[in-house]
Design a protein around this motif. Structure first.
Motif, mmCIF file in Angstrom:
data_model
loop_
_atom_site.group_PDB
_atom_site.id
_atom_site.type_symbol
_atom_site.label_atom_id
_atom_site.label_comp_id
_atom_site.label_asym_id
_atom_site.label_seq_id
_atom_site.Cartn_x
_atom_site.Cartn_y
_atom_site.Cartn_z
ATOM 1 N N LEU A 1 39.127 104.016 -9.036
ATOM 2 C CA LEU A 1 38.463 102.993 -8.232
ATOM 3 C C LEU A 1 39.415 101.820 -8.062
ATOM 4 O O LEU A 1 39.850 101.222 -9.052
ATOM 5 C CB LEU A 1 37.163 102.523 -8.908
ATOM 6 C CG LEU A 1 36.455 101.326 -8.273
ATOM 7 C CD1 LEU A 1 35.941 101.676 -6.880
ATOM 8 C CD2 LEU A 1 35.303 100.854 -9.164
ATOM 9 N N LEU A 2 39.730 101.491 -6.812
ATOM 10 C CA LEU A 2 40.594 100.362 -6.491
ATOM 11 C C LEU A 2 39.782 99.317 -5.735
ATOM 12 O O LEU A 2 38.773 99.646 -5.115
ATOM 13 C CB LEU A 2 41.779 100.820 -5.636
ATOM 14 C CG LEU A 2 42.581 102.013 -6.166
ATOM 15 C CD1 LEU A 2 43.636 102.437 -5.141
ATOM 16 C CD2 LEU A 2 43.232 101.682 -7.505
ATOM 17 N N GLY B 1 32.859 83.587 -4.834
ATOM 18 C CA GLY B 1 33.301 84.924 -4.438
ATOM 19 C C GLY B 1 32.681 86.012 -5.286
ATOM 20 O O GLY B 1 31.473 86.080 -5.444
ATOM 21 N N MET B 2 33.541 86.913 -5.835
ATOM 22 C CA MET B 2 33.094 88.026 -6.667
ATOM 23 C C MET B 2 32.140 88.958 -5.912
ATOM 24 O O MET B 2 31.222 89.538 -6.482
ATOM 25 C CB MET B 2 32.445 87.511 -7.955
ATOM 26 C CG MET B 2 33.392 86.703 -8.825
ATOM 27 S SD MET B 2 32.592 85.938 -10.241
ATOM 28 C CE MET B 2 32.207 87.386 -11.237
ATOM 29 N N CYS C 1 38.915 94.811 -9.921
ATOM 30 C CA CYS C 1 37.570 94.991 -9.376
ATOM 31 C C CYS C 1 36.692 93.834 -9.848
ATOM 32 O O CYS C 1 36.996 93.170 -10.838
ATOM 33 C CB CYS C 1 36.965 96.316 -9.845
ATOM 34 S SG CYS C 1 37.667 97.782 -9.067
ATOM 35 N N HIS C 2 35.598 93.611 -9.158
ATOM 36 C CA HIS C 2 34.678 92.564 -9.587
ATOM 37 C C HIS C 2 34.140 92.896 -10.981
ATOM 38 O O HIS C 2 33.851 94.070 -11.266
ATOM 39 C CB HIS C 2 33.522 92.427 -8.602
ATOM 40 C CG HIS C 2 33.948 92.047 -7.219
ATOM 41 N ND1 HIS C 2 34.816 91.011 -6.963
ATOM 42 C CD2 HIS C 2 33.624 92.570 -5.999
ATOM 43 C CE1 HIS C 2 35.008 90.908 -5.657
ATOM 44 N NE2 HIS C 2 34.301 91.840 -5.057
ATOM 45 N N PRO C 3 34.022 91.906 -11.852
ATOM 46 C CA PRO C 3 33.589 92.182 -13.235
ATOM 47 C C PRO C 3 32.278 92.938 -13.331
ATOM 48 O O PRO C 3 32.129 93.826 -14.178
ATOM 49 C CB PRO C 3 33.466 90.780 -13.846
ATOM 50 C CG PRO C 3 34.379 89.932 -13.031
ATOM 51 C CD PRO C 3 34.341 90.486 -11.641
ATOM 52 N N ILE D 1 38.960 104.125 -17.864
ATOM 53 C CA ILE D 1 40.171 103.390 -18.216
ATOM 54 C C ILE D 1 40.303 102.216 -17.254
ATOM 55 O O ILE D 1 40.335 102.408 -16.036
ATOM 56 C CB ILE D 1 41.420 104.289 -18.106
ATOM 57 C CG1 ILE D 1 41.282 105.516 -19.007
ATOM 58 C CG2 ILE D 1 42.683 103.500 -18.439
ATOM 59 C CD1 ILE D 1 42.360 106.575 -18.760
ATOM 60 N N VAL D 2 40.346 101.004 -17.771
ATOM 61 C CA VAL D 2 40.493 99.812 -16.940
ATOM 62 C C VAL D 2 41.915 99.287 -17.092
ATOM 63 O O VAL D 2 42.389 99.088 -18.221
ATOM 64 C CB VAL D 2 39.481 98.718 -17.333
ATOM 65 C CG1 VAL D 2 39.654 97.485 -16.451
ATOM 66 C CG2 VAL D 2 38.052 99.250 -17.233
ATOM 67 N N GLY D 3 42.609 99.077 -15.985
ATOM 68 C CA GLY D 3 43.977 98.594 -16.084
ATOM 69 C C GLY D 3 44.559 98.211 -14.746
ATOM 70 O O GLY D 3 43.875 98.233 -13.712
#
Length: 690
Positions: free
Chosen positions: A207-208, A78-79, A170-172, A190-192
């Motif tokens: 971004l979602l 996936g990803m 989100c995809h890495p 900000i990532v969370g």
């Protein structure tokens, strides 16, 4: 003439024609012409450190040897990358047809009406499935499309907060690219978890991911409302096949929607190239990166297609451009659009329903077998907790020639796709230690409020070409509207117009190259690794540089990567303040746009009456900005096709004032064997290898 020699088959003029042209120019030989055109100060002596040339049969045999070293497993990783089936009529008559793969990205609509029609169909497909007003004619990949969306949100909300929130699901690779692109622009990322960690203020955008990289399908209606309440905008990264069954992001207020169209018929290809997309609302069309195909009507009522919006405007806007991308993944977007046309709305929904049904069956069997499936609602991907067993289960799956996603030592991901069969599902269950007898139809896991209702792809173009005969005739009609290199030379000079030999194109569709997932284990890609190492070594020999990266997937991204390398060089030396980029007035428009994206300030250097860099003006600008000089960007040979005599002096002036020299390698063909940028003073280049 040795007919096995590649050059004799693929370099147009034969010796007699070369002699005729040389006489017209007043030279006795190609060497004499080279001596006159290429400044002595940059000429390199001696042969390049390259292996002997191969004949075409030998080259194919060598490539077959490399292909045989790759192992084609079923990748359920996936990803953002999925197995897909390219319909035979599209594979043979588009991907393998010079009428389509030699056609230039359409700057000239009068000779591009066929391609423009399919791109318009692609835009229509994306806009319809995402629930947005319009979409561009493709971008480079999902990660860079997300980064473009971030920049677009900043432009649309200039007075909002300084931060951009990124969903941790989100995809890495998307998260990494967004962070890389944000840093030089001074944007805070900000990532969370948006459900619990979304700031109450201070955002200009978010971004979602829908569905998430974990597979989770989440109702983001409330989250989008909370972002909008701050005056910020929302981008949703999504999956087009999932949107055949799921409610589109546009229906709940998304401002921008991005993603990849790869799973619509484009082979995995170890990561690309693939066509990405960016869709938005009509109110935001002037800030759209990339290109927009539109329909024009003349005074007689006749319709024609044209590029209604494109970032070729950069040649005018330069550092004020909305993006440095001046191209599109036309061939891949064409394949994706045709895939949707060939299957039609009913066919796409049937594929999506089958994939979802197999995923339900897998999840229910794993749960019945005692596994902890942590993804409650999903489309085609599930995450499974197996404390301490992730590695051993992944190894067991590889015994079945199946790759799973190893998230960590306790967690695995499984993503099904169009190519998945019940036998593959049974093999996955076996790897988990679950009997195939546990597999049966599971209960639907898409709740009613997230289901898509109503028709999709209602335009007639998605209903007219479902048989191979209809599609074949459609493709022929469109190809006849275009002018490609299989017919004649195209009357527009460009660094990108090169007629790749059939021998070079043939391996593209070999499954040993085309069916490899980009995150497949390295031991399965030994042929690719050898190919990369050889290419890097050969490019170093050609350019005179110490190292090469094959990562950037377009000239625009190569420019940015080169400037970021220069920026990192200055930072490593404690010279973070060096942010001035000198750019000749004659330079390609992307240069200035790239410099701004790299966090640099553009200072224009004048050109003389012949279009060459004005050395006196360069010295003055370099002296004025000596303390802050970071780089100079130049194209060599120049944009107007000249080997500027003063290039060594240009490099020396920049180095004297502490800057680095970036040489655009779009015209490298003219230098090979004659001069090497890394030897005559350049520090960084990007190379167009097509």
């Amino acid at each position: 003439m040795d007919q096995d020699r590649f050059a004799d088959r693929h370099i147009g003029p034969d010796p007699a024609e070369q002699a005729t042209m040389l006489r017209a120019l007043g030279y006795e030989s190609l060497d004499a012409l080279s001596d006159a055109a290429v400044p002595p100060a940059i000429r390199t002596d001696g042969a390049l450190d390259l292996p002997p040339a191969l004949t075409e049969p030998e080259a194919l045999a060598a490539l077959r040897g490399l292909a045989d070293r790759n192992q084609v497993f079923t990748s359920l990783i996936g990803m953002g990358y999925s197995g897909t089936v390219t319909p035979g009529v599209i594979l043979r008559n588009v991907l393998e047809s010079p009428a389509w793969y030699t056609a230039y990205t359409p700057y000239q609509p009068e000779i591009s009406q066929g391609r423009l029609e399919v791109l318009l169909n692609y835009q229509t497909m994306v806009a319809d499935l995402t629930g947005m007003d319009l979409a561009n004619a493709s971008l480079l990949d999902e990660a860079t499309a997300a980064a473009e969306a971030m920049a677009m949100c900043r432009r649309l909300a200039p007075k909002a907060g300084p931060s951009f929130f990124v969903d941790r699901d989100c995809h890495p690779q998307t998260i990494a690219v967004v962070q890389t692109r944000a840093e030089p622009l001074g944007l805070d990322v900000i990532v969370g978890d948006p459900a619990t960690e979304l700031p109450a203020d201070g955002l200009f955008g978010a971004l979602l991911q829908f569905p998430g990289s974990s597979g989770e399908v989440r109702d983001d209606t409330e989250i989008i409302e909370r972002v909008h309440a701050q005056g910020a905008l929302v981008t949703v990264a999504t999956d087009l096949l999932a949107l055949c069954l799921l409610r589109p992001p546009g229906a709940i207020g998304a401002d921008v929607v991005v993603g990849s169209a790869q799973r619509f018929g484009v082979p995995l290809g170890y990561g690309g190239p693939h066509a990405a997309f960016l869709a938005t609302r009509d109110a935001h069309k002037r800030t759209l990166p990339g290109r927009l195909v539109g329909v024009s009507v003349d005074r007689a009522g006749r319709k024609a297609l044209r590029l209604a919006l494109q970032t070729r405007e950069q040649h005018i806007r330069r550092e004020k451009a909305t993006s440095n991308i001046c191209t599109a993944q036309v061939l891949l977007a064409v394949i994706s659009g045709l895939y949707a046309q060939y299957h039609g709305p009913h066919g796409l929904r049937a594929i999506a329903t089958r994939v979802h049904g197999l995923t339900e069956s897998l999840a229910s069997a794993l749960r019945a077998g005692g596994a902890d499936v942590v993804t409650d609602r999903f489309f085609d991907t599930i995450t499974v907790r197996v404390p301490g067993r992730a590695g051993s289960i992944a190894a067991a799956a590889r015994e079945h020639r199946i790759n799973l996603r190893v998230v960590d030592g306790d967690t695995l991901g499984v993503s099904l796709d169009e190519t998945t069969t019940p036998a593959i599902v049974d093999a996955v269950l076996d790897a988990f230690g679950v009997a195939a007898t546990e597999r049966r139809g599971g209960d639907p896991v898409i709740p009613g409020e997230l289901e898509r209702t109503g028709a999709i792809l209602e335009h007639p173009v998605f209903h007219d070409h479902h048989s191979e005969t209809e599609m074949l005739r459609y493709l022929r009609r469109l190809a006849d509207l275009d002018l490609a290199l299989d017919r004649t030379m195209i009357p527009l000079g460009s660094c990108t117009m090169k007629l790749n030999a059939t021998t070079e194109m043939e391996p593209i569709t070999w499954p040993e190259f085309g069916a490899i997932h980009p995150f497949a284990p390295l031991e399965q890609t030994a042929g690719y690794q050898e190919l990369f190492q050889d290419l890097e070594r050969w490019l170093c020999a050609v350019t005179g540089y110490a190292g090469v990266s094959l990562q950037p997937n377009a000239g625009s991204q190569g420019e940015l990567a080169g400037l970021l390398a220069i920026r990192a060089y200055h930072r490593d030396r404690g010279d973070e303040h060096r942010d001035v980029c000198l750019i000749p007035a004659s330079a390609h428009g992307t240069n200035a746009a790239s410099a701004v994206m790299a966090g640099m300030r553009v200072v224009v250097v004048a050109t003389d009456a012949h279009g060459n860099v004005d050395l006196d003006d360069l010295k003055q600008r370099a002296s004025e900005h000596s303390e802050r000089l970071g780089a100079l960007m130049a194209t060599y040979p120049s944009t107007h096709g000249v080997f500027e005599v003063g290039i060594v002096d240009v490099c020396a002036v920049v180095h004297e004032h502490g800057g680095q020299v970036y040489v655009d390698g779009a015209n490298l063909n003219a230098l090979v064997g004659l001069a090497a940028p890394g030897a005559f003073g350049a520090d960084v280049s990007h190379l167009n290898l097509h």
